[in-house]
Design a protein around this motif. Structure first.
Motif, PDB file in Angstrom:
ATOM      1  N   PHE A 220      -3.091  38.569  12.876  1.00  0.00           N
ATOM      2  CA  PHE A 220      -4.075  38.182  11.860  1.00  0.00           C
ATOM      3  C   PHE A 220      -4.834  36.937  12.302  1.00  0.00           C
ATOM      4  O   PHE A 220      -6.050  36.851  12.156  1.00  0.00           O
ATOM      5  N   ALA A 230      -4.775  38.338   4.493  1.00  0.00           N
ATOM      6  CA  ALA A 230      -3.794  39.198   5.159  1.00  0.00           C
ATOM      7  C   ALA A 230      -2.808  39.782   4.149  1.00  0.00           C
ATOM      8  O   ALA A 230      -2.459  40.970   4.209  1.00  0.00           O
ATOM      9  N   MET A 233      -4.597  42.505   2.061  1.00  0.00           N
ATOM     10  CA  MET A 233      -5.278  43.551   2.824  1.00  0.00           C
ATOM     11  C   MET A 233      -4.567  44.903   2.672  1.00  0.00           C
ATOM     12  O   MET A 233      -3.347  44.991   2.762  1.00  0.00           O
ATOM     13  N   GLU A 237      -6.047  48.954   6.641  1.00  0.00           N
ATOM     14  CA  GLU A 237      -6.837  47.952   7.352  1.00  0.00           C
ATOM     15  C   GLU A 237      -5.960  47.132   8.293  1.00  0.00           C
ATOM     16  O   GLU A 237      -6.383  46.771   9.396  1.00  0.00           O
ATOM     17  N   ILE A 238      -4.750  46.840   7.852  1.00  0.00           N
ATOM     18  CA  ILE A 238      -3.818  46.106   8.718  1.00  0.00           C
ATOM     19  C   ILE A 238      -3.505  46.928   9.960  1.00  0.00           C
ATOM     20  O   ILE A 238      -3.444  46.400  11.080  1.00  0.00           O
ATOM     21  N   THR A 242      -4.191  45.398  13.627  1.00  0.00           N
ATOM     22  CA  THR A 242      -3.035  45.079  14.472  1.00  0.00           C
ATOM     23  C   THR A 242      -2.674  46.164  15.474  1.00  0.00           C
ATOM     24  O   THR A 242      -1.968  45.886  16.451  1.00  0.00           O
ATOM     25  N   ALA A 249       3.147  47.819   9.900  1.00  0.00           N
ATOM     26  CA  ALA A 249       2.044  47.106   9.248  1.00  0.00           C
ATOM     27  C   ALA A 249       2.490  46.555   7.896  1.00  0.00           C
ATOM     28  O   ALA A 249       2.136  45.434   7.517  1.00  0.00           O
ATOM     29  N   ARG A 253       2.825  42.397   6.919  1.00  0.00           N
ATOM     30  CA  ARG A 253       2.194  41.892   5.701  1.00  0.00           C
ATOM     31  C   ARG A 253       3.234  41.245   4.796  1.00  0.00           C
ATOM     32  O   ARG A 253       2.990  40.177   4.220  1.00  0.00           O
TER      33      ARG A 253
END
Length: 279
Positions: A220, A230, A233, A237-238, A242, A249, A253
């Motif tokens: 991030f 972050a 999100m 999208e993560i 990444t 993911a 997060r």
């Protein structure tokens, strides 16, 4: 309210606050700590000023639209020492503006800049100006379990405390490289902790800054994404940012969210925002 709760409430600092983050040791988490403090203010819709005094980068530039980056020209400083003090004038102007708005000015002094900042504060009698503005000072000093990080952190914090005698001190143990309590008692780092950190901690509030598990924050940060962005999100999208599969993911997060929760609770314990915003 219990006696303990009453004492804690009495010891909390109220906005406006000037918060220099100081240590002449690089790579100990000053920027991450500044980002966490800025996000804590952002969640509460409070004014936040950001100043970075560092010759090597602009890592805090995205935290506010009007973040100030001050890079001291070392060659110019040798020719004209007074140029250093002129270069720091935008720092005072930011403190004045944010104090009048009732917020917090976060200032990160980069490696080898904290001593210069403390000298500037003394030369300009900054304490008098802060008193007139009704602004409290919270000197924030992070350190790791490495001997040199502790030694230089104490040196920087002590210099600022001397220049700003009304300031409060927050010592932040960055557990990225391990915990101080796990040091071998006969190690150099343990000795410095007992001889330097211990006496200073007796006059300060101490905060634990846990490591973000498995470098979860790194992707991030590389993408210039803010901490709370972050956390909020969507997982898809993560995954795109990444390159991680969905389960991982979600884990990164969650790691960032848990870290933020720990830090925000620590700030809540020591800083009062007043009114209905407190919490």
């Amino acid at each position: 309210m219990t006696k303990k709760e009453k004492k804690r409430a009495e010891n909390r600092l109220c906005l406006p606050i000037f918060a220099p983050i100081v240590s002449d040791k690089g790579g100990i988490g000053k920027s991450l700590l500044a980002k966490a403090m800025a996000e804590w203010l952002r969640l509460r819709n409070l004014p936040c000023g950001v100043v970075e005094v560092d010759t090597t980068g602009q890592s805090l530039k995205g935290l506010t639209d009007d973040a100030v980056s001050i890079a001291i020209d070392q060659r110019a400083a040798r020719r004209d020492p007074a140029s250093v003090w002129r270069a720091l004038t935008p720092l005072y102007l930011t403190i004045e503006r944010i104090s009048q708005a009732g917020g917090m000015t976060i200032v990160e002094f980069g490696a080898n800049e904290a001593a210069r900042g403390a000298l500037w504060a003394g030369m300009t009698d900054l304490q008098e100006e802060l008193d007139q503005l009704g602004t409290s000072t919270l000197i924030v000093t992070p350190y790791t379990c490495q001997a040199e990080a502790m030694r230089r952190g104490v040196h920087s914090a002590s210099a600022f405390v001397e220049a700003l005698p009304q300031a409060r001190l927050m010592l932040v143990e960055n557990e990225r490289d391990g915990r101080i309590c796990d040091l071998h008692p006969s190690s150099e780092a343990a000795a410095i902790n007992r001889g330097l950190i211990g006496p200073l901690a007796a006059k300060a509030v101490t905060v634990r800054m846990p490591a973000i598990e498995a470098d979860s924050w790194a992707p991030f940060e590389a993408a210039n994404i803010r901490l709370m962005d972050a956390v909020m999100m969507p997982v898809r999208e993560i995954m795109a940012v990444t390159g991680l599969p969905l389960p991982e993911a979600k884990i990164v997060r969650g790691d960032v969210a848990a870290w933020c929760d720990t830090m925000f609770k620590a700030f809540d314990e020591f800083i009062s925002v007043g009114g209905n915003q407190d919490g």
